[in-house]
Design an enzyme around this catalytic site. Structure first.
Site, PDB file in Angstrom:
ATOM      1  N   GLU A  46       0.822  -1.197   0.000  1.00 34.26           N
ATOM      2  CA  GLU A  46       0.000   0.000   0.000  1.00 34.26           C
ATOM      3  C   GLU A  46       0.863   1.257   0.000  1.00 34.26           C
ATOM      4  O   GLU A  46       1.938   1.289   0.588  1.00 34.26           O
ATOM      5  CB  GLU A  46      -0.938  -0.010   1.213  1.00 34.26           C
ATOM      6  CG  GLU A  46      -1.998  -1.092   1.068  1.00 34.26           C
ATOM      7  CD  GLU A  46      -2.965  -1.184   2.237  1.00 34.26           C
ATOM      8  OE1 GLU A  46      -4.149  -1.416   1.988  1.00 34.26           O
ATOM      9  OE2 GLU A  46      -2.539  -1.015   3.387  1.00 34.26           O
TER      10      GLU A  46
ATOM     11  N   CYS B   4       3.416   8.515   1.276  1.00 32.24           N
ATOM     12  CA  CYS B   4       3.915   7.556   2.260  1.00 32.24           C
ATOM     13  C   CYS B   4       4.107   6.228   1.536  1.00 32.24           C
ATOM     14  O   CYS B   4       3.147   5.633   1.051  1.00 32.24           O
ATOM     15  CB  CYS B   4       2.889   7.434   3.390  1.00 32.24           C
ATOM     16  SG  CYS B   4       3.335   6.205   4.626  1.00 32.24           S
TER      17      CYS B   4
ATOM     18  N   CYS C  86       6.249  -7.044   7.408  1.00 33.28           N
ATOM     19  CA  CYS C  86       7.363  -6.578   8.231  1.00 33.28           C
ATOM     20  C   CYS C  86       7.816  -7.733   9.108  1.00 33.28           C
ATOM     21  O   CYS C  86       6.986  -8.488   9.600  1.00 33.28           O
ATOM     22  CB  CYS C  86       6.911  -5.399   9.100  1.00 33.28           C
ATOM     23  SG  CYS C  86       8.268  -4.599   9.989  1.00 33.28           S
TER      24      CYS C  86
ATOM     25  N   CYS D  79       0.962  -2.186  15.871  1.00 25.58           N
ATOM     26  CA  CYS D  79       1.005  -1.900  14.429  1.00 25.58           C
ATOM     27  C   CYS D  79       0.333  -3.010  13.630  1.00 25.58           C
ATOM     28  O   CYS D  79       0.647  -4.190  13.790  1.00 25.58           O
ATOM     29  CB  CYS D  79       2.453  -1.737  13.985  1.00 25.58           C
ATOM     30  SG  CYS D  79       2.630  -1.579  12.201  1.00 25.58           S
TER      31      CYS D  79
HETATM   32  N1  SAH Z   1       8.647   0.480  10.122  1.00 25.16           N
HETATM   33  C1  SAH Z   1       8.985   1.836  10.251  1.00 25.16           C
HETATM   34  C2  SAH Z   1       8.135   2.764   9.387  1.00 25.16           C
HETATM   35  C3  SAH Z   1       6.661   2.497   9.256  1.00 25.16           C
HETATM   36  S1  SAH Z   1       5.539   2.866  10.533  1.00 25.16           S
HETATM   37  C4  SAH Z   1       8.880   2.248  11.671  1.00 25.16           C
HETATM   38  O1  SAH Z   1       8.348   1.510  12.478  1.00 25.16           O
HETATM   39  O2  SAH Z   1       9.353   3.339  11.985  1.00 25.16           O
HETATM   40  C5  SAH Z   1       5.276   4.644  10.582  1.00 25.16           C
HETATM   41  C6  SAH Z   1       4.901   5.102  12.000  1.00 25.16           C
HETATM   42  O3  SAH Z   1       3.568   4.744  12.367  1.00 25.16           O
HETATM   43  C7  SAH Z   1       5.820   4.475  13.038  1.00 25.16           C
HETATM   44  O4  SAH Z   1       6.227   5.426  13.976  1.00 25.16           O
HETATM   45  C8  SAH Z   1       4.920   3.458  13.651  1.00 25.16           C
HETATM   46  O5  SAH Z   1       5.371   3.082  14.908  1.00 25.16           O
HETATM   47  C9  SAH Z   1       3.594   4.172  13.668  1.00 25.16           C
HETATM   48  N2  SAH Z   1       2.447   3.299  13.879  1.00 25.16           N
HETATM   49  C10 SAH Z   1       2.358   1.982  13.638  1.00 25.16           C
HETATM   50  N3  SAH Z   1       1.132   1.528  13.965  1.00 25.16           N
HETATM   51  C11 SAH Z   1       0.421   2.587  14.388  1.00 25.16           C
HETATM   52  C12 SAH Z   1      -0.924   2.748  14.824  1.00 25.16           C
HETATM   53  N4  SAH Z   1      -1.777   1.737  14.855  1.00 25.16           N
HETATM   54  N5  SAH Z   1      -1.327   3.990  15.175  1.00 25.16           N
HETATM   55  C13 SAH Z   1      -0.476   5.034  15.099  1.00 25.16           C
HETATM   56  N6  SAH Z   1       0.801   4.931  14.677  1.00 25.16           N
HETATM   57  C14 SAH Z   1       1.250   3.723  14.336  1.00 25.16           C
HETATM   58 FE1  SF4 Z   2       7.248  -2.969  11.293  1.00 28.33          FE
HETATM   59 FE2  SF4 Z   2       5.026  -1.727  12.096  1.00 28.33          FE
HETATM   60 FE3  SF4 Z   2       7.060  -2.002  13.779  1.00 28.33          FE
HETATM   61 FE4  SF4 Z   2       7.281  -0.303  11.722  1.00 28.33          FE
HETATM   62  S1  SF4 Z   2       5.841  -0.125  13.446  1.00 28.33           S
HETATM   63  S2  SF4 Z   2       8.811  -1.800  12.407  1.00 28.33           S
HETATM   64  S3  SF4 Z   2       6.068  -1.419  10.162  1.00 28.33           S
HETATM   65  S4  SF4 Z   2       5.844  -3.677  12.907  1.00 28.33           S
END
Ligand code: SAH
Ligand code: SF4
Length: 395
Positions: free
Chosen positions: A116, A129, A136, A143
């Site tokens: 996505e 984005c 992952c 997440c």
């Molecule tokens: N994997 C990388 C980048 C993708 S996530 C990382 O973890 O940094 C982008 C951001 O969204 C990260 O800070 C992640 O922790 C946050 N995130 C993930 N799940 C989320 C959720 N359900 N609600 C709000 N932010 C979330």
């Molecule tokens: Fe992977 Fe989600 Fe953790 Fe980012 S926040 S490292 S996408 S599991």
């Protein structure tokens, strides 16, 4: 995946030359790789650099996909290119547009996998984005992407291809005579905050971002590209040196006990180790700050004490704190902090001298908000109980 082994790199590299056509996709090749491919296809050495530049402009500046349209190349050269190469992008499976204008694309890539990409229009800018992996390997407990097993790393072509697909959809290839560098660009910023951990797919992410920054093509400034990592400490300095982009880090907790549960990679590289790596990030200054992402989870990490501890931990690091109200997803084991709590937390951080914007959830109605991304076709969801168990929560 068990809680004691949260970090695996389950790398599967797919060949760039797709078996169906036997032709090599030019999208995602760095300039030197493109030049080498042209030489291997019979282009005389002393022409190769010029041909590389010409192709580069057609592909990345004008958005052309058909070799026949490359009118500054001789006809038989175009025919040779078409026989040996392709210009291929991920295919749009579906596009959803949110009430707030956010667009979410579901893209199909080689092997039938899906990722996505989300476009977020804002006043005076637009952020794309993009994803770096299908799924992952990490299992952050809040997440949605983390509940999907890694299928594979994306190639550089599939990463920069997301930018090109969005440009197609937004109609953003410059018209002839219009400068490509346009302050009114629809896609003015890229964030590597979609699916996947970008630092576990370092080379492909680096090559793709180099292409996005190249002046002769998409031409985005390195300062308009932000890579978000959960904290892959050994790769952080390299991101600064070899990509030079801005860095965001998924911090999310102020004690190792809590961060271990939220961001399991913390068991490998804890808060102190992570902060050391951040302090050493190249070019840090007041105008180039690290973004600390902090998801607001009700009753988990959102107290005044957390806010004060956060400020103490990051002392001395040029930083901004991006507070992300938790975005819920089906089966999520957390709730979003109350609005007043988020504001109180933001206020403590702000008064300590750090910008503390609260990220407005975008595209929630189409599940496009942070952490909600996950391939629609991916059915093997972990159960709520399993996620809770891995997060160290009771049911
Ligand atoms: N994997 C990388 C980048 C993708 S996530 C990382 O973890 O940094 C982008 C951001 O969204 C990260 O800070 C992640 O922790 C946050 N995130 C993930 N799940 C989320 C959720 N359900 N609600 C709000 N932010 C979330
Ligand atoms: Fe992977 Fe989600 Fe953790 Fe980012 S926040 S490292 S996408 S599991």
């Amino acid at each position: 995946m068990t809680a004691s082994a949260p970090i695996t790199q389950d790398l599967v590299t797919i060949p760039r030359t797709l078996p169906e056509s036997g032709r090599t996709n030019l999208v995602g090749l760095t300039r030197p790789a493109l030049q080498a491919a042209l030489v291997a296809a019979g282009t005389p050495e002393k022409q190769a650099k010029m041909r590389t530049g010409q192709l580069w402009q057609w592909i990345y500046q004008k958005g052309v996909r058909d070799f026949a349209a490359m009118t500054n190349l001789a006809k038989d050269y175009r025919a040779m290119l078409a026989a040996r190469f392709t210009i291929e992008l991920p295919e749009i499976v579906s596009k959803q547009v949110s009430a707030d204008g956010t667009r979410k694309y579901l893209l199909r890539i080689a092997g039938g996998h899906e990722v996505e990409t989300v476009y977020i229009p804002e006043e005076g800018r637009g952020t794309l984005c993009i994803s770096s992996q299908v799924g992952c390997t990490l299992t952050c407990s809040f997440c949605h992407t983390g509940t999907q097993k890694l299928v594979r790393n994306l190639t550089a072509g599939e990463i920069v291809g997301q930018v090109m697909v969005a440009r197609d959809d937004l109609g953003e290839w410059p018209a002839p005579g219009r400068a490509p560098k346009d302050e009114t660009r629809l896609i003015s910023n890229i964030v590597l905050m979609g699916m996947g951990e970008p630092l576990y797919n370092f080379e492909a992410v680096r090559d793709a971002m180099k292409i996005a920054m190249d002046h002769e093509g998409i031409s985005l400034s390195r300062r308009r590209i932000t890579l978000s990592t959960s904290g892959v400490v050994p790769e952080i300095a390299r991101a600064g040196e070899e990509i030079g982009c801005m860095l965001a880090v998924s911090f999310h907790a102020t004690t190792d006990a809590v961060r271990d549960r939220l961001v399991p990679i913390n068991r490998r590289w804890n808060i102190a180790t992570l902060l050391d790596a951040l302090r050493a990030y190249p070019r840090l200054s007041n105008s180039e700050r690290i973004t600390f992402e902090y998801v607001m989870l009700k009753g988990v990490n959102d107290s005044d004490e957390d806010a004060r501890r956060l400020v103490r931990l990051i002392a001395g690091i040029p930083a901004k704190i991006n507070l992300i109200p938790f975005n819920e997803w089906p089966g999520a084991p957390y709730r979003r902090s109350d609005w007043e709590r988020i504001e109180a937390f933001a206020d403590i951080v702000y008064k300590a001298g750090y910008a503390s914007p609260i990220r407005t959830p975008r595209g929630e109605d189409i599940m496009a908000a942070c952490g909600q991304l996950k391939s629609a076709t991916e059915r093997a969801r972990k159960s709520r109980a399993q996620i809770a168990a891995e997060a160290g929560l009771d049911g």
